[in-house]
Design an enzyme around this catalytic site. Structure first.
Site, PDB file in Angstrom:
ATOM      1  N   TYR A   1      -2.316  21.182  -1.758  1.00 34.51           N
ATOM      2  CA  TYR A   1      -3.610  21.771  -2.175  1.00 34.51           C
ATOM      3  C   TYR A   1      -4.790  20.721  -2.647  1.00 34.51           C
ATOM      4  CZ  TYR A   1      -1.752  21.376  -6.873  1.00 34.51           C
ATOM      5  OH  TYR A   1      -1.298  21.155  -8.243  1.00 34.51           O
ATOM      6  N   LYS A   2      -4.444  19.482  -2.885  1.00 35.13           N
ATOM      7  CA  LYS A   2      -5.416  18.507  -3.061  1.00 35.13           C
ATOM      8  C   LYS A   2      -6.038  17.886  -2.024  1.00 35.13           C
ATOM      9  CE  LYS A   2      -3.448  17.537  -7.695  1.00 35.13           C
ATOM     10  NZ  LYS A   2      -2.331  17.067  -8.576  1.00 35.13           N
TER      11      LYS A   2
ATOM     12  N   ASP B   1       5.551  10.009  -6.859  1.00 33.95           N
ATOM     13  CA  ASP B   1       4.839  11.299  -6.869  1.00 33.95           C
ATOM     14  C   ASP B   1       3.347  10.906  -6.080  1.00 33.95           C
ATOM     15  OD1 ASP B   1       2.986  13.267  -7.155  1.00 33.95           O
ATOM     16  OD2 ASP B   1       3.802  13.801  -9.558  1.00 33.95           O
TER      17      ASP B   1
ATOM     18  N   ARG C   1     -14.718  12.214 -13.332  1.00 29.07           N
ATOM     19  CA  ARG C   1     -13.860  11.966 -12.420  1.00 29.07           C
ATOM     20  C   ARG C   1     -14.459  12.272 -10.863  1.00 29.07           C
ATOM     21  NH1 ARG C   1      -7.669  13.488 -11.562  1.00 29.07           N
ATOM     22  NH2 ARG C   1      -8.834  15.643 -11.410  1.00 29.07           N
TER      23      ARG C   1
ATOM     24  N   PHE D   1       0.688  12.064 -14.915  1.00 36.83           N
ATOM     25  CA  PHE D   1       0.056  13.533 -15.010  1.00 36.83           C
ATOM     26  C   PHE D   1       1.162  14.043 -16.061  1.00 36.83           C
ATOM     27  CE2 PHE D   1      -0.209  17.980 -13.556  1.00 36.83           C
ATOM     28  CZ  PHE D   1      -1.575  17.817 -13.419  1.00 36.83           C
TER      29      PHE D   1
END
Ligand SMILES: *Cc1c(COP(=O)(O)O)cnc(C)c1O
Length: 411
Positions: free
Chosen positions: A221-222, A196, A370, A125
């Site tokens: 928040y994912k 991560d 995705r 990321f």
């Protein structure tokens, strides 16, 4: 051929079926983006209103103690530890992943004096890479290598490496690393392993303590459904807590913040890795979500996630091969996280057309569609219906009108 009846049978046998109703979801939406922003637990609205009206409105500043605001970042950290295999006292909920990475990577450099080489992946990321590049600019002698662009991990793992930062599940392809094997390789070279968990926490079983991870970050928040802007978390293995030092030495990491002493003296536990005042209102979303997570088994979540991904792949690949979708994720479910990606040269227009029809996934350059599969908020029939919409869009070619679409945002 898979029949709709078979898919409905999967839903009837789903041990997580009851959980779906605990989340708010508009009728007209099939949400395949819970890997980017998790859905709203219905109880979150109530819990957040309670924090605002009672704890803030009535309790005012007394709530630091009376409503446990002060201890909440560590209490919630312990609860996240139950989902990520970390014993209590090693996780704090604080700041963003980006800020937490800065703290942990600087701490790792200080813990490996003389070593100045940092490694991450080219496909990581971007913010993770950017943070390392920022440290490279400010910290004399530090250099950053990217697996992929600069070689393999084996090529790069020299005796100058201080830390290796890897995202457990690739955000584009959903490919999952073998965390145990990589941790062992990195530590054998004398470096610290930083994970991560942005696409791992709440997506698949993680065993931070058991694999001997040194440090980790992740977001809430994912897959953890805590809401937009909810804080991230960080993990520092207990064996490192006496020596690891937070470079953002703010008052919340001080051993006694409310003594207002002139000199910084770090707390002797994970609290040291906090910096400033935590986002109390956002904790409400995380609490509501973790209450749901408490009632489900991660093994059930993983089993359903793998089955949904397999079902989606089978259904998409049973469509007309002329549509031109190519699987970008590992085919074997145990090598994937909780998402499936397909490549298509017109991926952006196709994703816009899907979103226009209420099937919300996302798109990553250059050609990746995705689709996230979150077992707590989706049924198998949702997967079936999403592919039916995709088929219709491809057969009728409606995606063509979306090539020039404006105002239709794909995140
Ligand atoms: C989502 C994500 C982030 C986001 O970081 P923030 O600083 O919390 O916005 C970072 N890294 C990875 C791998 C991610 O997937």
């Amino acid at each position: 051929m898979i029949e709709l009846e078979q898919v409905r049978a999967l839903d009837r046998d789903d041990p997580l079926a009851e959980v779906l109703s605990l989340f708010q979801m508009p009728e007209s939406v099939i949400y395949l983006d819970g890997n980017s922003l998790g859905a709203l637990p219905k109880a979150a609205s109530l819990r957040i209103a309670e924090i605002v009206e009672k704890e803030w409105g009535d309790g005012l500043i007394r709530s630091w103690g009376d409503a446990d605001w002060y201890t909440k970042p560590l209490e919630l950290g312990d609860r996240i530890g139950q989902l990520t295999g970390a014993a209590p006292g090693q996780i704090a909920v604080t700041d963003s992943i980006s800020v937490n990475l800065f703290k942990l990577v600087c701490a790792a450099l200080e813990m490996r004096p003389g070593r100045r080489h940092l490694i991450t992946e080219e496909g990581n990321f971007p913010s993770d890479i950017y943070v390392l590049q920022g440290i490279e600019r400010f910290w004399p002698g530090v250099r950053v290598s990217l697996i992929g662009r600069d070689g393999t991990l084996e090529d790069l793992l020299d005796d100058d490496v201080a830390a290796v930062l890897i995202t457990g599940v690739d955000f584009r392809t959903g490919a999952a690393h073998n965390m145990q094997a990589m941790t062992e390789r990195v530590q054998a070279a004398g470096a610290l392993m930083i994970w991560d968990l942005a696409h791992s926490a709440g997506a698949l079983p993680v065993a931070l303590d058991a694999i001997g991870a040194d440090m980790a970050v992740g977001c809430t928040y994912k897959y953890l459904n805590a809401g937009p802007g909810a804080p991230a978390f960080l993990y520092v293995a207990r064996r490192h807590q006496a020596v690891a030092r937070n470079p953002i030495s703010g008052w919340f990491g001080h051993t006694d913040p409310f003594a207002f002493a002139v000199d910084y003296e770090p707390a002797d536990d994970i609290r040291q890795f906090m910096a400033g005042t935590p986002p109390i209102v956002s904790f409400g979303g995380l609490e509501a979500s973790l209450d749901i997570w408490k009632s489900v088994s991660m093994d059930d979540v993983r089993r359903k996630s793998m089955a949904m991904g397999d079902l989606f792949i089978d259904l998409v690949e049973a469509l007309d091969p002329g549509f031109g979708f190519r699987l970008a994720s590992p085919r074997e479910a145990d090598r994937r996280g909780s998402q499936v990606s397909f490549r298509h040269p017109e991926g952006l227009a196709i994703m816009r057309a899907l979103i226009d029809r209420g099937v919300i996934g996302d798109f990553r350059e250059p050609d990746i569609l995705r689709f996230g599969f979150t077992p707590l908020t989706l049924s198998y029939e949702d997967v079936w219906n999403a592919v039916a919409v995709l088929k219709d869009i491809m057969e009728r070619g409606t995606w063509r009108q979306m090539r020039q679409a404006r105002g239709q945002e794909v995140t």
